[in-house]
Design an enzyme around this catalytic site. Structure first.
Site, PDB file in Angstrom:
ATOM      1  N   SER A 188      37.611  66.079  54.823  1.00  0.00           N
ATOM      2  CA  SER A 188      38.720  65.831  55.873  1.00  0.00           C
ATOM      3  C   SER A 188      38.955  64.228  55.633  1.00  0.00           C
ATOM      4  O   SER A 188      39.736  63.774  56.366  1.00  0.00           O
ATOM      5  CB  SER A 188      38.073  65.787  57.329  1.00  0.00           C
ATOM      6  OG  SER A 188      36.788  65.270  57.288  1.00  0.00           O
ATOM      7  N   HIS A 216      39.090  72.951  57.163  1.00  0.00           N
ATOM      8  CA  HIS A 216      40.472  72.272  57.071  1.00  0.00           C
ATOM      9  C   HIS A 216      41.480  73.045  55.939  1.00  0.00           C
ATOM     10  O   HIS A 216      42.412  72.551  55.815  1.00  0.00           O
ATOM     11  CB  HIS A 216      40.290  70.957  56.562  1.00  0.00           C
ATOM     12  CG  HIS A 216      40.009  70.106  57.368  1.00  0.00           C
ATOM     13  ND1 HIS A 216      40.980  69.497  58.541  1.00  0.00           N
ATOM     14  CD2 HIS A 216      38.922  69.231  57.882  1.00  0.00           C
ATOM     15  CE1 HIS A 216      40.524  68.689  59.602  1.00  0.00           C
ATOM     16  NE2 HIS A 216      39.183  68.493  59.100  1.00  0.00           N
ATOM     17  N   LYS A 248      41.380  74.192  64.390  1.00  0.00           N
ATOM     18  CA  LYS A 248      42.303  73.353  63.686  1.00  0.00           C
ATOM     19  C   LYS A 248      43.530  74.028  63.343  1.00  0.00           C
ATOM     20  O   LYS A 248      44.178  73.985  64.628  1.00  0.00           O
ATOM     21  CB  LYS A 248      41.357  72.734  62.438  1.00  0.00           C
ATOM     22  CG  LYS A 248      40.448  71.861  62.714  1.00  0.00           C
ATOM     23  CD  LYS A 248      39.571  71.305  61.668  1.00  0.00           C
ATOM     24  CE  LYS A 248      38.637  70.262  62.237  1.00  0.00           C
ATOM     25  NZ  LYS A 248      37.318  70.444  61.842  1.00  0.00           N
TER      26      LYS A 248
END
Ligand SMILES: *Cc1c(COP(=O)(O)O)cnc(C)c1O
Length: 400
Positions: A188, A216, A248
């Site tokens: 990240s 992610h 996310k």
């Protein structure tokens, strides 16, 4: 006699220390939904640092699904999953997620953090070894801490170093009962991708389990956003636990793991975070299922995300910015020391772009950055506006 000190004096003292070093978190307040043109602290700006990659948090299908579930199932689930908190909505979400991932089974947790903190300490314990990438996410680190396993780290995204650690582990006496290799899928801070295609055969050669945290990567990597395992076309025999989040790209909240039916049964019988904490409210479960519907039915969002990512990266690199190792929609714009990164973020805000600085100790002292995350909901004009703001601020501060 000195006045008795309060037992909580340390609270203010430690916060003051953080404030003096300008390392405390100052909360920015968003009025309205997380969309590219948003209002933060009363100012109209472009949102360039949310994890809402595909704009799904404000997608009409997700909102309608959440509202409908409140009407049919109520505001809360009423219990933990194993007692009375498993609703048809949770079961349906797990069925749909497993199908989306091409896995035998999936299990939904309250958050991704709860998945890592609940499952890792059950997979390994005393007499076992966890081998972790040195830049893994804090929730993995805490999950490992909760286990009583020995820990080793390998150099960031270096399969050769993982092989070295595993070879050394083989000579350990007494030999380890179980070994778990664990890595983020996409990191990240830098936006680089773990070389899972090279990590997986090394773990297999040493008889280790492999656990990937794809928080992610989901909704971003692989065909239709199916994540890192699909991206590398890896066999599920090599990746034993594929963990992820709905907070996310999926635009809602919640964690999950996917893998074999045995893994999922083990996880639900053993994970303390799953067994002892209330299950997702109906609106959350239904909105997550709707997010999968959108990913399966509207592939344009993932395509748009990558189109914008290529344009943004290309334009910034052309103007001389250092984007580090970014290979994904996480685009760190590296500016130098912490003070400069903070000034850059402040200037960008004045120019109408919201993106926060990431500074030491989260990254090396001279690698402070503005961490941006691309968003499929940005219009072409908004992207141009963001590039122009970076160019102007970067020139003013002597970065480019
Ligand atoms: C965000 C994140 C998590 C935590 O996920 P939540 O569902 O928000 O708790 C775990 N691992 C990684 C790598 C993350 O980026």
């Amino acid at each position: 006699m000195t006045a008795p000190r309060s037992p909580t004096d340390f609270l203010a003292a430690e916060v003051h220390e953080l404030e003096a070093a300008d390392l405390d978190w100052k909360l920015r307040v968003l009025a309205g939904p997380s969309v590219p043109a948003c209002t933060i602290d009363g100012r109209s700006v472009l949102m360039l640092c949310s994890n809402n990659y595909l704009g799904l948090s404000n997608h009409p299908k997700l909102k309608e699904a959440a509202i409908a579930a409140v009407r049919t199932h109520g505001a809360g689930s009423g219990s933990v999953r194993p007692i009375a908190g498993t609703m048809d909505l949770h079961v349906e979400l797990e069925r749909r997620l497993a199908r989306f991932k091409g896995a035998a089974a999936s299990l939904v947790y309250q958050t991704g953090f709860a998945a890592n903190a609940g499952l890792i300490p059950q997979l390994v314990g005393e007499g076992d070894l966890v081998v972790s990438d040195e830049l893994n996410h804090g929730s993995i680190i805490d999950g490992v801490r909760l286990s009583r396993a020995e820990r080793a780290v390998y150099r960031h995204a270096q399969p050769e170093d993982l092989a070295r650690v595993l070879s050394e582990a083989e000579r350990h006496v007494p030999s380890y009962r179980r070994i778990l290799v664990v890595t983020d899928g996409v990191f990240s801070m830098d936006g680089d991708i773990a070389p899972l295609d090279r990590i997986a055969p090394i773990a297999a050669a040493h008889g280790a389990m492999l656990y990937v945290d794809d928080a992610h990567g989901e909704g971003v990597l692989g065909p239709g956003g199916r994540g890192i395992v699909a991206h590398f076309r890896l066999s599920r025999d090599l990746v034993h636990v594929e963990m992820g989040t709905f907070s996310k790209a999926f635009g809602v909240v919640g964690g999950h793991v996917s893998g074999s039916a045995e893994l999922v049964r083990f996880a639900w019988n053993k994970s303390r975070t799953w067994l002892l904490s209330g299950s997702a409210p109906p609106a959350v479960a239904a909105a997550c299922t709707a997010a999968i519907d959108v990913l399966e039915g509207e592939p344009q969002h993932v395509e748009r995300l990558w189109t914008l990512t290529r344009r943004f990266q290309g334009a910034l690199r052309d103007r001389g910015f250092d984007l580090g190792a970014s290979a994904t929609p996480i685009v760190p714009v590296i500016v130098g020391d912490s003070a400069k990164a903070k000034r850059m973020s402040q200037r960008l805000f004045e120019l109408g772009v919201f993106a926060l600085p990431i500074v030491y100790p989260m990254v090396a002292r001279d690698r402070a950055r503005i961490r941006t995350i691309m968003n499929a909901a940005l219009s072409d004009e908004q992207l141009t506006q963001a590039i122009d703001a970076f160019t102007q601020a970067g020139r003013e501060l002597g970065i480019v």
